[in-house]
Design an enzyme around this catalytic site. Structure first.
Site, PDB file in Angstrom:
ATOM      1  N   GLY A 120      -1.158   8.515   0.688  1.00 39.97           N
ATOM      2  CA  GLY A 120      -1.174   9.280  -0.555  1.00 39.97           C
ATOM      3  C   GLY A 120      -2.443  10.081  -0.772  1.00 39.97           C
ATOM      4  O   GLY A 120      -2.678  10.613  -1.856  1.00 39.97           O
TER       5      GLY A 120
ATOM      6  N   GLU B 143      -0.180   1.503   8.648  1.00 34.62           N
ATOM      7  CA  GLU B 143      -0.481   2.410   7.543  1.00 34.62           C
ATOM      8  C   GLU B 143      -1.944   2.245   7.147  1.00 34.62           C
ATOM      9  O   GLU B 143      -2.270   1.364   6.328  1.00 34.62           O
ATOM     10  CB  GLU B 143       0.397   2.080   6.339  1.00 34.62           C
ATOM     11  CG  GLU B 143       1.871   2.291   6.566  1.00 34.62           C
ATOM     12  CD  GLU B 143       2.552   2.736   5.291  1.00 34.62           C
ATOM     13  OE1 GLU B 143       3.164   3.796   5.310  1.00 34.62           O
ATOM     14  OE2 GLU B 143       2.426   2.043   4.270  1.00 34.62           O
TER      15      GLU B 143
ATOM     16  N   HIS C 258       3.550  -3.662   1.705  1.00 32.70           N
ATOM     17  CA  HIS C 258       2.939  -2.327   1.567  1.00 32.70           C
ATOM     18  C   HIS C 258       1.568  -2.467   0.907  1.00 32.70           C
ATOM     19  O   HIS C 258       1.385  -3.296   0.013  1.00 32.70           O
ATOM     20  CB  HIS C 258       3.861  -1.430   0.726  1.00 32.70           C
ATOM     21  CG  HIS C 258       3.460   0.013   0.763  1.00 32.70           C
ATOM     22  ND1 HIS C 258       2.410   0.505   0.032  1.00 32.70           N
ATOM     23  CD2 HIS C 258       3.959   1.058   1.477  1.00 32.70           C
ATOM     24  CE1 HIS C 258       2.296   1.803   0.281  1.00 32.70           C
ATOM     25  NE2 HIS C 258       3.216   2.159   1.153  1.00 32.70           N
TER      26      HIS C 258
ATOM     27  N   ASN D 130       9.739   6.460   1.719  1.00 35.78           N
ATOM     28  CA  ASN D 130       9.383   5.470   0.690  1.00 35.78           C
ATOM     29  C   ASN D 130       9.219   6.238  -0.613  1.00 35.78           C
ATOM     30  O   ASN D 130       8.230   6.921  -0.810  1.00 35.78           O
ATOM     31  CB  ASN D 130       8.071   4.769   1.087  1.00 35.78           C
ATOM     32  CG  ASN D 130       7.565   3.847  -0.008  1.00 35.78           C
ATOM     33  OD1 ASN D 130       8.304   3.519  -0.937  1.00 35.78           O
ATOM     34  ND2 ASN D 130       6.311   3.428   0.095  1.00 35.78           N
ATOM     35  N   TRP D 131      10.228   6.109  -1.478  1.00 37.58           N
ATOM     36  CA  TRP D 131      10.201   6.878  -2.727  1.00 37.58           C
ATOM     37  C   TRP D 131       9.188   6.340  -3.736  1.00 37.58           C
ATOM     38  O   TRP D 131       8.947   6.961  -4.761  1.00 37.58           O
ATOM     39  CB  TRP D 131      11.589   6.879  -3.372  1.00 37.58           C
ATOM     40  CG  TRP D 131      12.602   7.719  -2.652  1.00 37.58           C
ATOM     41  CD1 TRP D 131      12.438   8.390  -1.465  1.00 37.58           C
ATOM     42  CD2 TRP D 131      13.940   7.984  -3.082  1.00 37.58           C
ATOM     43  NE1 TRP D 131      13.591   9.046  -1.139  1.00 37.58           N
ATOM     44  CE2 TRP D 131      14.534   8.819  -2.107  1.00 37.58           C
ATOM     45  CE3 TRP D 131      14.695   7.594  -4.193  1.00 37.58           C
ATOM     46  CZ2 TRP D 131      15.844   9.274  -2.218  1.00 37.58           C
ATOM     47  CZ3 TRP D 131      16.007   8.039  -4.297  1.00 37.58           C
ATOM     48  CH2 TRP D 131      16.564   8.876  -3.323  1.00 37.58           C
ATOM     49  N   LYS D 132       8.665   5.165  -3.472  1.00 36.81           N
ATOM     50  CA  LYS D 132       7.740   4.513  -4.417  1.00 36.81           C
ATOM     51  C   LYS D 132       8.399   4.473  -5.812  1.00 36.81           C
ATOM     52  O   LYS D 132       9.610   4.352  -5.912  1.00 36.81           O
ATOM     53  CB  LYS D 132       6.393   5.218  -4.428  1.00 36.81           C
ATOM     54  CG  LYS D 132       5.845   5.423  -3.015  1.00 36.81           C
ATOM     55  CD  LYS D 132       4.399   5.773  -2.994  1.00 36.81           C
ATOM     56  CE  LYS D 132       3.985   6.095  -1.562  1.00 36.81           C
ATOM     57  NZ  LYS D 132       2.569   6.062  -1.336  1.00 36.81           N
TER      58      LYS D 132
ATOM     59  N   SER E 181       0.254   9.930   4.902  1.00 31.80           N
ATOM     60  CA  SER E 181       0.245  11.388   4.798  1.00 31.80           C
ATOM     61  C   SER E 181       0.902  12.074   5.998  1.00 31.80           C
ATOM     62  O   SER E 181       0.394  13.090   6.499  1.00 31.80           O
ATOM     63  CB  SER E 181      -1.188  11.897   4.577  1.00 31.80           C
ATOM     64  OG  SER E 181      -1.705  11.376   3.363  1.00 31.80           O
TER      65      SER E 181
ATOM     66  N   GLU F 141       0.107  -0.786  -1.278  1.00 34.90           N
ATOM     67  CA  GLU F 141       0.089  -0.627  -2.742  1.00 34.90           C
ATOM     68  C   GLU F 141       0.486  -1.929  -3.423  1.00 34.90           C
ATOM     69  O   GLU F 141      -0.013  -2.248  -4.506  1.00 34.90           O
ATOM     70  CB  GLU F 141       1.006   0.541  -3.150  1.00 34.90           C
ATOM     71  CG  GLU F 141       0.345   1.873  -2.818  1.00 34.90           C
ATOM     72  CD  GLU F 141       1.304   3.039  -2.647  1.00 34.90           C
ATOM     73  OE1 GLU F 141       2.495   2.911  -2.959  1.00 34.90           O
ATOM     74  OE2 GLU F 141       0.834   4.092  -2.174  1.00 34.90           O
TER      75      GLU F 141
HETATM   76  C1  PEP Z   1       3.717   5.292   2.087  1.00 32.41           C
HETATM   77  O1  PEP Z   1       4.185   5.286   0.963  1.00 32.41           O
HETATM   78  O2  PEP Z   1       3.904   4.323   2.821  1.00 32.41           O
HETATM   79  C2  PEP Z   1       2.972   6.469   2.528  1.00 32.41           C
HETATM   80  C3  PEP Z   1       2.574   6.505   3.766  1.00 32.41           C
HETATM   81  O3  PEP Z   1       2.751   7.449   1.604  1.00 32.41           O
HETATM   82  P1  PEP Z   1       2.240   8.969   1.915  1.00 32.41           P
HETATM   83  O4  PEP Z   1       3.137   9.525   2.985  1.00 32.41           O
HETATM   84  O5  PEP Z   1       2.364   9.685   0.612  1.00 32.41           O
HETATM   85  O6  PEP Z   1       0.826   8.859   2.392  1.00 32.41           O
END
Ligand code: PEP
Length: 255
Positions: free
Chosen positions: A178, A172, A95, A9-11, A217, A97
């Site tokens: 993050g 998640e 998600h 997931n490049w966000k 993470s 976010e």
């Molecule tokens: C995500 O963007 O879904 C995510 C899990 O990010 P990260 O791996 O940076 O925690």
């Protein structure tokens, strides 16, 4: 046996030049990995580029969100059909976010899940609790309510459609995204098993087949232990998906 899936997931990261270099490294790093599925979910403006560069490789691509509306006067939104137009296989839906910063709710996320299915995409539906919810012992309640939103909003029929399109669930924990803090393999496994049990109560065949991936993470140092758990079918990877070597190690851990 469920085949593992690793999704980057490049966000909201990247540029045409950065993406070109990153995708070239990913293709070189992953081309010989045959025993798992891989994808990157890129910012919408770069879908054309992702399609052009990834077509014919073993890396699929997708969007990070799909509107719950099919089309119309929804300024700034991108429909699931538009993602499909650019050859997307996947769309991340719900998600955390987007739930926090764009005020998405269980109901809007469930509607987007339905819209993604209708457009022929494979939705990756995200669920997970905040730290406060975990500390209050509410993890299962929260995750269950996020899952039930799909059934309540779309009806049980959606389950069979979802299975045909191989819908993916992503656990998640919000406190792990993050932050560098990862759920232990045992903590993650417990919630994955709970999710599978919830589905099994409605359809045991679906529960056995659906892929439930972990996000929060994931990094080269913890991927193998996480992916070794019986109900963890891969990872949704944020930060480490932007580093081709880290992403390669995580993908290798899934093979
Ligand atoms: C995500 O963007 O879904 C995510 C899990 O990010 P990260 O791996 O940076 O925690």
């Amino acid at each position: 046996m469920r085949r593992k899936l690793v999704v980057g997931n490049w966000k909201m990261h990247g540029s045409l030049a950065q993406n070109k270099a990153l995708i070239a490294s990913l293709i070189a790093n992953l081309h010989d990995l045959k025993n798992a599925d891989f994808a990157v979910c890129v910012p919408h403006p770069y879908l054309f580029q992702a399609q052009a560069l990834l077509q014919g490789t073993n890396i699929a691509w997708g969007g990070q969100h799909a509107s719950r509306f099919e089309e119309g006067a929804y300024t700034g939104s991108v429909s699931a059909r538009m993602l499909a137009d650019f050859g997307c296989t996947y769309a991340i839906i719900g998600h955390s976010e987007r739930r926090v910063f764009m005020h998405e709710t269980n109901i809007t996320a469930a509607s987007s899940f339905g819209a993604a299915l209708k457009a022929g995409l494979t939705p990756i539906f995200c669920v997970g609790e905040t730290l406060e919810e975990r500390n209050a012992g509410l993890t299962e309640t929260v995750v269950e309510s996020q899952l039930i939103a799909i059934l309540n909003t779309l009806g049980t029929q959606v389950i069979s459609e979802a299975v045909q399109q191989r819908a993916v669930l992503a656990y998640e924990p919000v406190w792990a995204i993050g932050t560098g803090k990862t759920a232990t393999p045992e903590q993650a496994q417990a919630v994955h098993a709970f999710i599978r049990k919830q589905i099994a109560e409605r359809d045991a065949g679906v529960a056995a087949r659906v892929r439930i991936i972990y996000g929060g993470s994931v990094k080269p140092s913890n991927a193998s232990q996480l992916f070794a758990m019986p109900d963890i079918d891969g990872g949704l990877v944020g930060r480490c998906s932007l580093d081709p070597n880290d992403f390669k190690e995580i993908c290798r851990a899934a093979c």
